[in-house]
Scaffold this motif. Structure first.
Motif, PDB file in Angstrom:
ATOM      1  N   VAL A  40      17.098  29.740 -11.065  1.00 47.12           N
ATOM      2  CA  VAL A  40      18.431  30.127 -10.561  1.00 47.12           C
ATOM      3  C   VAL A  40      19.020  31.149 -11.267  1.00 47.12           C
ATOM      4  O   VAL A  40      19.461  31.003 -12.402  1.00 47.12           O
ATOM      5  CB  VAL A  40      19.272  28.967 -10.190  1.00 47.12           C
ATOM      6  N   GLN A  41      19.043  32.366 -10.691  1.00 45.54           N
ATOM      7  CA  GLN A  41      19.568  33.654 -11.547  1.00 45.54           C
ATOM      8  C   GLN A  41      21.014  33.391 -12.118  1.00 45.54           C
ATOM      9  O   GLN A  41      21.969  32.776 -11.325  1.00 45.54           O
ATOM     10  CB  GLN A  41      19.623  34.855 -10.451  1.00 45.54           C
ATOM     11  N   GLY A  42      21.225  33.708 -13.363  1.00 43.08           N
ATOM     12  CA  GLY A  42      22.522  33.500 -14.203  1.00 43.08           C
ATOM     13  C   GLY A  42      22.679  32.219 -14.430  1.00 43.08           C
ATOM     14  O   GLY A  42      23.806  31.914 -15.265  1.00 43.08           O
ATOM     15  N   LEU A  43      22.081  30.934 -14.225  1.00 53.12           N
ATOM     16  CA  LEU A  43      22.248  29.538 -14.826  1.00 53.12           C
ATOM     17  C   LEU A  43      21.335  29.432 -15.820  1.00 53.12           C
ATOM     18  O   LEU A  43      20.084  29.455 -15.972  1.00 53.12           O
ATOM     19  CB  LEU A  43      21.867  28.548 -13.325  1.00 53.12           C
ATOM     20  N   THR A  44      21.979  28.769 -17.130  1.00 55.73           N
ATOM     21  CA  THR A  44      21.464  28.292 -18.146  1.00 55.73           C
ATOM     22  C   THR A  44      21.899  26.816 -18.285  1.00 55.73           C
ATOM     23  O   THR A  44      23.216  26.664 -18.108  1.00 55.73           O
ATOM     24  CB  THR A  44      21.620  29.142 -19.176  1.00 55.73           C
ATOM     25  N   LEU A  45      20.828  25.938 -18.994  1.00 57.88           N
ATOM     26  CA  LEU A  45      21.238  24.688 -19.116  1.00 57.88           C
ATOM     27  C   LEU A  45      21.025  24.573 -20.592  1.00 57.88           C
ATOM     28  O   LEU A  45      20.386  25.173 -21.417  1.00 57.88           O
ATOM     29  CB  LEU A  45      20.392  23.631 -18.352  1.00 57.88           C
ATOM     30  N   TYR A  46      22.028  23.552 -21.206  1.00 57.75           N
ATOM     31  CA  TYR A  46      21.807  23.337 -22.634  1.00 57.75           C
ATOM     32  C   TYR A  46      21.630  21.756 -22.831  1.00 57.75           C
ATOM     33  O   TYR A  46      22.412  20.961 -22.401  1.00 57.75           O
ATOM     34  CB  TYR A  46      23.069  23.762 -23.212  1.00 57.75           C
ATOM     35  N   LYS A  47      20.828  21.493 -23.796  1.00 59.60           N
ATOM     36  CA  LYS A  47      20.764  19.933 -24.281  1.00 59.60           C
ATOM     37  C   LYS A  47      20.431  20.101 -25.888  1.00 59.60           C
ATOM     38  O   LYS A  47      19.225  20.442 -26.124  1.00 59.60           O
ATOM     39  CB  LYS A  47      19.453  19.456 -23.506  1.00 59.60           C
ATOM     40  N   SER A  60      28.857  37.366 -22.096  1.00 60.74           N
ATOM     41  CA  SER A  60      29.024  38.089 -20.847  1.00 60.74           C
ATOM     42  C   SER A  60      30.097  37.128 -19.916  1.00 60.74           C
ATOM     43  O   SER A  60      30.136  36.115 -20.159  1.00 60.74           O
ATOM     44  CB  SER A  60      27.826  38.420 -20.216  1.00 60.74           C
ATOM     45  N   PRO A  61      30.814  37.896 -18.677  1.00 58.39           N
ATOM     46  CA  PRO A  61      31.690  36.951 -18.000  1.00 58.39           C
ATOM     47  C   PRO A  61      30.676  35.858 -17.552  1.00 58.39           C
ATOM     48  O   PRO A  61      29.638  36.219 -16.794  1.00 58.39           O
ATOM     49  CB  PRO A  61      32.028  38.110 -16.785  1.00 58.39           C
ATOM     50  N   ARG A  62      31.509  34.714 -17.765  1.00 56.60           N
ATOM     51  CA  ARG A  62      30.653  33.393 -17.257  1.00 56.60           C
ATOM     52  C   ARG A  62      31.540  32.187 -17.304  1.00 56.60           C
ATOM     53  O   ARG A  62      32.813  32.386 -17.649  1.00 56.60           O
ATOM     54  CB  ARG A  62      29.719  32.988 -18.312  1.00 56.60           C
ATOM     55  N   ILE A  63      31.042  31.182 -16.856  1.00 52.39           N
ATOM     56  CA  ILE A  63      31.733  29.993 -16.667  1.00 52.39           C
ATOM     57  C   ILE A  63      30.822  29.095 -17.505  1.00 52.39           C
ATOM     58  O   ILE A  63      29.484  29.006 -17.457  1.00 52.39           O
ATOM     59  CB  ILE A  63      31.949  29.219 -15.225  1.00 52.39           C
ATOM     60  N   CYS A  64      31.624  28.034 -18.355  1.00 51.69           N
ATOM     61  CA  CYS A  64      30.522  26.936 -18.941  1.00 51.69           C
ATOM     62  C   CYS A  64      31.401  25.961 -18.710  1.00 51.69           C
ATOM     63  O   CYS A  64      32.618  25.570 -19.067  1.00 51.69           O
ATOM     64  CB  CYS A  64      30.583  27.415 -20.542  1.00 51.69           C
ATOM     65  N   PHE A 114      26.969  29.893 -16.045  1.00 50.09           N
ATOM     66  CA  PHE A 114      26.712  30.497 -14.936  1.00 50.09           C
ATOM     67  C   PHE A 114      27.287  32.001 -15.259  1.00 50.09           C
ATOM     68  O   PHE A 114      28.657  32.034 -15.177  1.00 50.09           O
ATOM     69  CB  PHE A 114      27.191  29.818 -13.872  1.00 50.09           C
ATOM     70  N   GLU A 115      26.410  33.011 -14.937  1.00 50.77           N
ATOM     71  CA  GLU A 115      27.000  34.339 -15.055  1.00 50.77           C
ATOM     72  C   GLU A 115      27.730  34.588 -13.858  1.00 50.77           C
ATOM     73  O   GLU A 115      27.337  34.660 -12.726  1.00 50.77           O
ATOM     74  CB  GLU A 115      25.775  35.392 -15.533  1.00 50.77           C
ATOM     75  N   LEU A 116      28.971  35.191 -13.914  1.00 55.80           N
ATOM     76  CA  LEU A 116      29.809  35.629 -12.705  1.00 55.80           C
ATOM     77  C   LEU A 116      29.455  36.947 -12.394  1.00 55.80           C
ATOM     78  O   LEU A 116      29.192  37.891 -13.209  1.00 55.80           O
ATOM     79  CB  LEU A 116      31.421  35.357 -13.464  1.00 55.80           C
ATOM     80  N   ASP A 117      29.491  37.131 -11.130  1.00 54.07           N
ATOM     81  CA  ASP A 117      29.222  38.183 -10.635  1.00 54.07           C
ATOM     82  C   ASP A 117      30.382  38.831  -9.926  1.00 54.07           C
ATOM     83  O   ASP A 117      31.073  38.099  -9.072  1.00 54.07           O
ATOM     84  CB  ASP A 117      27.866  38.106  -9.528  1.00 54.07           C
ATOM     85  N   ARG A 118      30.793  40.117 -10.132  1.00 56.36           N
ATOM     86  CA  ARG A 118      32.202  40.395  -9.856  1.00 56.36           C
ATOM     87  C   ARG A 118      31.980  40.827  -8.381  1.00 56.36           C
ATOM     88  O   ARG A 118      32.936  40.645  -7.493  1.00 56.36           O
ATOM     89  CB  ARG A 118      32.655  42.072 -10.565  1.00 56.36           C
ATOM     90  N   TYR A 180      31.922  29.606  -6.713  1.00 53.63           N
ATOM     91  CA  TYR A 180      33.039  30.642  -6.640  1.00 53.63           C
ATOM     92  C   TYR A 180      34.163  30.335  -5.874  1.00 53.63           C
ATOM     93  O   TYR A 180      35.332  30.573  -6.222  1.00 53.63           O
ATOM     94  CB  TYR A 180      32.340  32.138  -6.196  1.00 53.63           C
ATOM     95  N   TYR A 181      33.880  29.816  -4.573  1.00 54.44           N
ATOM     96  CA  TYR A 181      35.163  29.262  -3.853  1.00 54.44           C
ATOM     97  C   TYR A 181      35.922  28.257  -4.702  1.00 54.44           C
ATOM     98  O   TYR A 181      37.261  28.465  -4.819  1.00 54.44           O
ATOM     99  CB  TYR A 181      34.666  28.796  -2.551  1.00 54.44           C
ATOM    100  N   ARG A 182      35.400  27.273  -5.324  1.00 52.28           N
ATOM    101  CA  ARG A 182      36.211  26.298  -5.841  1.00 52.28           C
ATOM    102  C   ARG A 182      36.885  26.815  -7.217  1.00 52.28           C
ATOM    103  O   ARG A 182      37.817  26.459  -7.513  1.00 52.28           O
ATOM    104  CB  ARG A 182      35.111  25.200  -6.173  1.00 52.28           C
TER     105      ARG A 182
END
Length: 308
Positions: A40-47, A60-64, A114-118, A180-182
């Protein structure tokens, strides 16, 4: 005969797994390494199974979203703490130092970015009733907020796309729109409106940080940056520091030094050559600023990092 229905704690009354539990399960299954890139473009998981030392990077602009464990992010002189009930949004390119504080092999740190796309955010905003005008923005480029069931469900739907490889392209498009909507409807929604609305202070400063990040080794004129932002030099300094917590020159120096440290660790060249490559004309200045930030001169630090 009496019948009893036992409720399993992680399940809701409707019998569905709680969003946070579902998201933890998805990340655990799909993260095969500590930092897992996904289809999924822009999505990275961490464990991550143990606390970490501070690590330098440029957000970069993102949500975590942090689902298990906790992390701390250092931006300039300010520290942001994010635990398993919270998420953060970064709205411009920001040089930070981050470390995982809580993690162990039994309860690893679980998170996603998840990288944010303006442009995608702007398209959604154009179709939504405008209840909040995009006002001028003078807050830091990172903000932390509490997770909501709606955001968690949207994030779960996005990560769930990894379970459907044949449908991932189409399903991810729909899941991104929902997330994005949420986020736009959340407490930090005004930040996203600022990010995606042309002409706001945040959008203007975002253009400047992007340019510095891409051209950090080149000569830099404050006047040119002000023209790029459509501001006076005084306004540029004020708004830039409000968002990044540093001046443009401090920002560029941090980008340079982080890149120098990365190259030193990879042993790409000598400390002198790397200092020149990242934009320093003076080896003395490079060594002095490097020592001030990282606590050791470049060559000594490279040896320390290599043996860690």
């Amino acid at each position: 005969m009496e019948y009893y229905v036992w409720e399993t704690p992680p399940l809701s009354r409707a019998g569905f797994m709680e969003p946070s539990t579902q998201l933890r399960d998805l990340i655990s299954r799909h993260a095969a390494v500590q930092k897992q890139a996904t289809e999924v473009q822009g999505l990275t998981l961490y464990k991550v199974g143990q606390p970490t030392l501070p690590s330098d990077s440029v957000y970069s602009p993102r949500i975590c979203l942090v689902l298990q464990g906790a992390k701390k992010i250092q931006l300039g002189e300010r520290t942001f703490s994010v635990d398993s009930s919270q998420y953060f949004i970064a709205t411009v390119s920001l040089p930070v130092s981050a470390r995982i504080e809580q993690a162990d092999p039994i309860s690893p740190h679980l998170a996603l970015t998840f990288e944010l796309d303006r442009e995608e955010i702007a398209k959604i905003l154009a179709e939504m009733p405008s209840t909040h005008a995009a006002e001028h923005y003078d807050r830091t480029g990172i903000a932390v907020s509490q997770q909501t069931p709606e955001i968690l469900r949207a994030a779960s739907n996005l990560v769930s796309c990894l379970d459907m490889p044949d449908d991932i392209d189409m399903m991810a498009k729909l899941a991104k729109l929902e997330l994005y909507y949420r986020l736009i409807r959340s407490e930090l929604g005004p930040m996203l409106r600022q990010l995606a609305t042309h002409g706001t202070n945040l959008a203007q400063i975002g253009r400047v940080t992007d340019w510095i990040r891409q051209h950090f080794a080149e000569p830099m004129s404050i006047g040119k940056l002000a023209d790029m932002a459509g501001m006076s030099t005084t306004s540029l300094h004020r708004h830039f520091k409000a968002v990044t917590l540093m001046t443009p020159l401090q920002y560029r120096a941090l980008i340079r030094l982080q890149e120098a440290r990365r190259r030193l660790l990879l042993r790409e060249a000598s400390a002198r050559e790397i200092g020149f490559d990242v934009g320093y004309d003076s080896q003395t200045q490079f060594t002095r600023e490097y020592r001030k930030l990282f606590g050791r001169p470049p060559a000594t630090d490279a040896a320390f990092l290599g043996g860690r």
